[in-house]
Design an enzyme around this catalytic site. Structure first.
Site, mmCIF file in Angstrom:
data_model
loop_
_atom_site.group_PDB
_atom_site.id
_atom_site.type_symbol
_atom_site.label_atom_id
_atom_site.label_comp_id
_atom_site.label_asym_id
_atom_site.label_seq_id
_atom_site.Cartn_x
_atom_site.Cartn_y
_atom_site.Cartn_z
ATOM 1 N N MET A 128 1.762 12.296 5.953
ATOM 2 C CA MET A 128 2.497 11.904 7.155
ATOM 3 C C MET A 128 3.280 10.596 7.011
ATOM 4 O O MET A 128 3.615 9.972 8.011
ATOM 5 C CB MET A 128 1.526 11.807 8.342
ATOM 6 C CG MET A 128 0.856 13.123 8.690
ATOM 7 S SD MET A 128 2.028 14.466 8.938
ATOM 8 C CE MET A 128 2.662 14.000 10.545
ATOM 9 N N HIS A 188 7.496 21.780 5.086
ATOM 10 C CA HIS A 188 7.827 21.433 6.470
ATOM 11 C C HIS A 188 7.835 22.709 7.320
ATOM 12 O O HIS A 188 8.368 23.736 6.887
ATOM 13 C CB HIS A 188 9.206 20.757 6.510
ATOM 14 C CG HIS A 188 9.592 20.339 7.887
ATOM 15 N ND1 HIS A 188 9.064 19.213 8.480
ATOM 16 C CD2 HIS A 188 10.418 20.901 8.792
ATOM 17 C CE1 HIS A 188 9.556 19.103 9.705
ATOM 18 N NE2 HIS A 188 10.388 20.117 9.911
ATOM 19 N N SER A 236 -4.915 22.411 4.825
ATOM 20 C CA SER A 236 -4.956 23.865 4.588
ATOM 21 C C SER A 236 -3.937 24.272 3.515
ATOM 22 O O SER A 236 -4.168 25.232 2.777
ATOM 23 C CB SER A 236 -4.726 24.643 5.886
ATOM 24 O OG SER A 236 -3.408 24.525 6.325
ATOM 25 N N ASP A 281 12.846 14.981 5.315
ATOM 26 C CA ASP A 281 12.954 16.454 5.279
ATOM 27 C C ASP A 281 14.365 16.905 4.885
ATOM 28 O O ASP A 281 14.896 17.856 5.454
ATOM 29 C CB ASP A 281 12.562 17.050 6.647
ATOM 30 C CG ASP A 281 11.148 16.666 7.057
ATOM 31 O OD1 ASP A 281 10.285 16.559 6.169
ATOM 32 O OD2 ASP A 281 10.917 16.475 8.264
#
Ligand code: GRF
Length: 198
Positions: free
Chosen positions: A90, A109, A13, A145
């Protein structure tokens, strides 16, 4: 015009938000390739519908991570990509690809980093009991991250939120944050000072 490659592992998305922003001329960029580690990632179908070339690099269990990402890095070099966008990809990148594209890879994130890195960020936020969470777009470094932050959006947590309702509201903000961050990253209008993107 900036040349983008978008890496996806699933739903896509956020990729769609970029496709839409380009079509609506809100984002002055061209999505040159959509890359996935999974043949069945729905993001690949979104790319095909939009007429964007796709490429799958299947992840081989027990394979060498460096070799895997070197193949992708070579492919990105061949395409003369300006900016690589991890949109629900991922896998943790290996140091060689990060070094080959310094400050040219960004990731989205679903939390206000540095809070709640890694998997299930929305669940982590609910379990911790924070009142606000959100999303972060950051440059990718060798950590998980952990790179310098480009854009963040705040999402208040409601008392009756479930992981699903919260994830949905965060996702709405992600779809605003990602095109904004891509636009910014593609300009030369920023510098990194310490950890700060200014
Ligand atoms: C998003 O929540 C993103 O922040 C995270 O993975 C999810 C991907 O969603 N990294 P989608 O595939 O873009 O719909």
């Amino acid at each position: 015009m900036g040349r983008l490659a978008v890496l996806v592992s699933g739903r896509g998305s956020n990729l769609q938000a970029l496709i839409d922003a380009v079509h609506q001329k809100k984002l002055n960029a061209s999505i040159v390739s959509v890359i996935s580690d999974r043949t069945n990632a729905y993001g690949l179908q979104r790319a095909q519908i939009a007429g964007i070339p796709t490429k799958v690099f299947p992840w081989l269990k027990g394979g060498c991570r460096e070799d895997y990402f070197q193949q992708i890095a070579d492919y990105l070099e061949d395409l003369q990509i300006d900016l690589v966008v991890l949109a629900g990809f991922m896998r943790v990148l290996s140091p060689n690809i990060v070094a080959q594209f310094p400050n040219r890879i960004i990731n989205i994130h679903p939390s206000l980093l540095p809070a709640f890195p890694g998997l299930n960020a929305q669940r982590q936020a609910l379990e911790y009991g924070v009142k606000f969470t959100g999303c972060t777009v950051h440059f990718v470094d060798e950590g998980v991250d952990s790179g310098p932050i480009l854009v963040q959006k705040v999402v208040p947590i409601q008392p009756d939120d479930t992981e699903e309702t919260l994830a949905k509201r965060i996702l709405d903000e992600e779809h605003i944050a990602l095109p904004e961050a891509v636009e910014l990253a593609l300009t030369d209008n920023w510098r990194i000072q310490g950890r700060r993107v200014i």
